[in-house]
Design an enzyme around this catalytic site. Sequence first.
Site, PDB file in Angstrom:
ATOM      1  N   SER A 135      16.284  26.577 -36.434  1.00 46.82           N
ATOM      2  CA  SER A 135      15.668  25.254 -36.026  1.00 46.82           C
ATOM      3  C   SER A 135      14.512  24.979 -37.329  1.00 46.82           C
ATOM      4  O   SER A 135      13.494  25.604 -37.350  1.00 46.82           O
ATOM      5  CB  SER A 135      14.816  25.273 -34.930  1.00 46.82           C
ATOM      6  OG  SER A 135      14.419  24.151 -34.649  1.00 46.82           O
ATOM      7  N   LYS A 161      19.721  23.833 -37.469  1.00 41.28           N
ATOM      8  CA  LYS A 161      19.465  22.668 -36.829  1.00 41.28           C
ATOM      9  C   LYS A 161      18.293  22.173 -37.402  1.00 41.28           C
ATOM     10  O   LYS A 161      17.327  22.743 -37.893  1.00 41.28           O
ATOM     11  CB  LYS A 161      19.059  23.030 -35.305  1.00 41.28           C
ATOM     12  CG  LYS A 161      18.057  22.406 -34.448  1.00 41.28           C
ATOM     13  CD  LYS A 161      18.117  22.963 -32.940  1.00 41.28           C
ATOM     14  CE  LYS A 161      16.611  22.761 -32.340  1.00 41.28           C
ATOM     15  NZ  LYS A 161      16.415  23.312 -31.108  1.00 41.28           N
ATOM     16  N   LYS A 163      15.281  18.986 -36.822  1.00 41.67           N
ATOM     17  CA  LYS A 163      14.645  17.847 -35.893  1.00 41.67           C
ATOM     18  C   LYS A 163      14.580  16.524 -36.694  1.00 41.67           C
ATOM     19  O   LYS A 163      14.673  16.387 -37.887  1.00 41.67           O
ATOM     20  CB  LYS A 163      13.275  18.407 -35.884  1.00 41.67           C
ATOM     21  CG  LYS A 163      13.105  19.751 -35.434  1.00 41.67           C
ATOM     22  CD  LYS A 163      13.211  19.845 -33.720  1.00 41.67           C
ATOM     23  CE  LYS A 163      12.970  20.989 -32.980  1.00 41.67           C
ATOM     24  NZ  LYS A 163      13.152  21.049 -31.621  1.00 41.67           N
ATOM     25  N   ASP A 188      18.115  17.854 -33.568  1.00 43.08           N
ATOM     26  CA  ASP A 188      17.491  17.907 -32.273  1.00 43.08           C
ATOM     27  C   ASP A 188      16.492  16.788 -32.133  1.00 43.08           C
ATOM     28  O   ASP A 188      15.500  16.755 -33.182  1.00 43.08           O
ATOM     29  CB  ASP A 188      16.789  19.174 -32.039  1.00 43.08           C
ATOM     30  CG  ASP A 188      16.010  19.403 -30.616  1.00 43.08           C
ATOM     31  OD1 ASP A 188      16.068  18.521 -29.770  1.00 43.08           O
ATOM     32  OD2 ASP A 188      15.695  20.453 -30.440  1.00 43.08           O
ATOM     33  N   GLU A 213      21.174  17.229 -29.831  1.00 44.52           N
ATOM     34  CA  GLU A 213      20.352  17.921 -28.777  1.00 44.52           C
ATOM     35  C   GLU A 213      19.366  17.054 -28.344  1.00 44.52           C
ATOM     36  O   GLU A 213      18.703  16.299 -28.991  1.00 44.52           O
ATOM     37  CB  GLU A 213      19.738  19.152 -29.124  1.00 44.52           C
ATOM     38  CG  GLU A 213      18.765  19.938 -28.057  1.00 44.52           C
ATOM     39  CD  GLU A 213      18.409  21.209 -28.688  1.00 44.52           C
ATOM     40  OE1 GLU A 213      18.639  21.778 -29.840  1.00 44.52           O
ATOM     41  OE2 GLU A 213      17.359  21.849 -28.075  1.00 44.52           O
ATOM     42  N   ASP A 238      18.593  20.044 -23.433  1.00 45.79           N
ATOM     43  CA  ASP A 238      17.367  20.948 -23.405  1.00 45.79           C
ATOM     44  C   ASP A 238      16.343  20.632 -22.498  1.00 45.79           C
ATOM     45  O   ASP A 238      16.488  21.112 -21.210  1.00 45.79           O
ATOM     46  CB  ASP A 238      16.876  20.920 -24.998  1.00 45.79           C
ATOM     47  CG  ASP A 238      15.641  21.850 -25.151  1.00 45.79           C
ATOM     48  OD1 ASP A 238      15.142  22.587 -24.238  1.00 45.79           O
ATOM     49  OD2 ASP A 238      14.963  21.828 -26.303  1.00 45.79           O
ATOM     50  N   LYS A 262      16.309  27.948 -22.172  1.00 45.82           N
ATOM     51  CA  LYS A 262      15.184  28.582 -22.492  1.00 45.82           C
ATOM     52  C   LYS A 262      14.609  29.178 -21.378  1.00 45.82           C
ATOM     53  O   LYS A 262      14.596  28.652 -20.101  1.00 45.82           O
ATOM     54  CB  LYS A 262      14.218  27.271 -22.967  1.00 45.82           C
ATOM     55  CG  LYS A 262      14.594  26.623 -24.293  1.00 45.82           C
ATOM     56  CD  LYS A 262      13.524  26.054 -24.948  1.00 45.82           C
ATOM     57  CE  LYS A 262      14.066  25.363 -26.389  1.00 45.82           C
ATOM     58  NZ  LYS A 262      13.177  24.206 -26.733  1.00 45.82           N
ATOM     59  N   GLY A 290      14.474  28.407 -28.396  1.00 42.93           N
ATOM     60  CA  GLY A 290      13.161  29.182 -28.906  1.00 42.93           C
ATOM     61  C   GLY A 290      12.135  28.275 -28.662  1.00 42.93           C
ATOM     62  O   GLY A 290      12.226  26.937 -28.679  1.00 42.93           O
TER      63      GLY A 290
HETATM   64  O1  OSB Z   1      13.314  21.341 -28.788  1.00 41.62           O
HETATM   65  O2  OSB Z   1      14.211  23.247 -29.224  1.00 41.62           O
HETATM   66  C1  OSB Z   1      13.104  22.820 -29.023  1.00 41.62           C
HETATM   67  C2  OSB Z   1       9.954  24.379 -30.646  1.00 41.62           C
HETATM   68  C3  OSB Z   1       8.973  23.864 -29.971  1.00 41.62           C
HETATM   69  C4  OSB Z   1       9.561  23.047 -28.771  1.00 41.62           C
HETATM   70  C5  OSB Z   1      10.656  22.549 -28.777  1.00 41.62           C
HETATM   71  C6  OSB Z   1      11.775  23.124 -29.572  1.00 41.62           C
HETATM   72  C7  OSB Z   1      11.453  24.052 -30.598  1.00 41.62           C
HETATM   73  C8  OSB Z   1      12.207  24.516 -31.494  1.00 41.62           C
HETATM   74  C9  OSB Z   1      12.131  25.916 -32.308  1.00 41.62           C
HETATM   75  O3  OSB Z   1      13.373  23.871 -31.780  1.00 41.62           O
HETATM   76  C10 OSB Z   1      13.114  26.776 -31.751  1.00 41.62           C
HETATM   77  C11 OSB Z   1      12.279  28.140 -32.485  1.00 41.62           C
HETATM   78  O4  OSB Z   1      11.732  28.941 -31.758  1.00 41.62           O
HETATM   79  O5  OSB Z   1      12.802  28.571 -33.606  1.00 41.62           O
HETATM   80 MG    MG Z   2      15.294  21.180 -28.264  1.00 43.18          MG
END
Ligand code: OSB
Ligand code: MG
Length: 368
Positions: A135, A161, A163, A188, A213, A238, A262, A290
């Site tokens: 991510s 992925k 953001k 995401d 996502e 999610d 999660k 994560g």
């Molecule tokens: O939406 O998946 C998410 C991190 C913090 C809060 C929300 C998300 C995330 C990530 C990081 O996408 C995933 C990781 O721990 O590598």
């Molecule tokens: Mg997410």
Amino acid sequence: MKIEALTLRELRMPLVTPFETSFGKTVNRRVLLVEVHADGASGWGEVTCGELPFYSAETPDTARAVLSNVIAPMVLHRDFSHPRELAPMMRLIRGHAMARAAVENAAWELAARQAGQPLWRWLGGTRQEIPCGVSIGIKPNLDAQLAAVEKELAAGYQRIKVKIKPGWDLEPLGAIRQRWPEIQLMGDANSAYTLADAQHLARFDDFGLMMLEQPLWHDDIYFHAQLQRQLRTPLCLDESIHHARDVEQAAALGACRIINVKLGRVGGFSSARAVHDAAQAAGIPVWCGGMLESGIGRAHNIALSTLPNFTLPGDVTASRRYWHEDIIDPEVTVTPRGTIMAPELPGAGFTPRLDLIRRLTAWEETLR
Ligand code: OSB
Ligand code: MG
């Protein structure tokens, strides 16, 4: 087994690089760990909340209050023969899933270790080698975004992925897809759009994304179904999924084709297994999300990812992507194939580094 005490510790851990999402930037993590003491041994769990109530309502401060005022009185000095009995002990608690999960997961880890089995096998895992994706946070410009993707592909990760948010979506996704036409790519949004953006989001269909996502509200399932009907890109939920019933609802409505599981968000291993099973029954593949976890939570994510319906690469990555020094021994590493091997050792298969944990601890409290 009887829980004799719970030790709470808050660690301050700076990230290797700041992580930016549609709801803000994280630079320093407040990592709340729970050590569950039972039968002369202990197991560790992590409260995976963010520092601020932006991904979910929980924060380290709410978790500390609920753990010491509510959860500790419910679980201390109670006998249990299997860690799946802990969730029912906490059933009156609404919300606070990440605080509950930390205790339940610590008990799972301890019980597996005492049974002499790797946690992942004990959970019912079937695949020792799990596929990994990354991510990547929002970057200040396109060059930085492309450089970040290039670095992770070179490290071997199987899926990228990124953001996204309104104003930072078509451009990064288009540029990445143009440069790497074949990679497994997804976005995401962390709830940054509304249904009024449906036509805009339909333009993502040109990028051949694996999935998009959580584009809409964190508490919505129904309107995601309306959106999914207007897109070719599979939606992944999610934030909206908290338990197996949410999966049944999402499946019945056609709100998504993929689910991110999660451990903290769904309240621990028992609920995560139920979510996994419900998705499998509905023909929906899942992957493990994560929360910028330390090694304690990371090890639990690895174990969860070995269940059979975790067929897509998860956001489960090497310790070094986030930490200069992780608090477990050995650190989590990724193979050149972009996979992680679940350890063959009893329990989580990683040992907490007590010396380092002590140095990073801001406060510590033991509840008896
Ligand atoms: O939406 O998946 C998410 C991190 C913090 C809060 C929300 C998300 C995330 C990530 C990081 O996408 C995933 C990781 O721990 O590598
Ligand atoms: Mg997410």
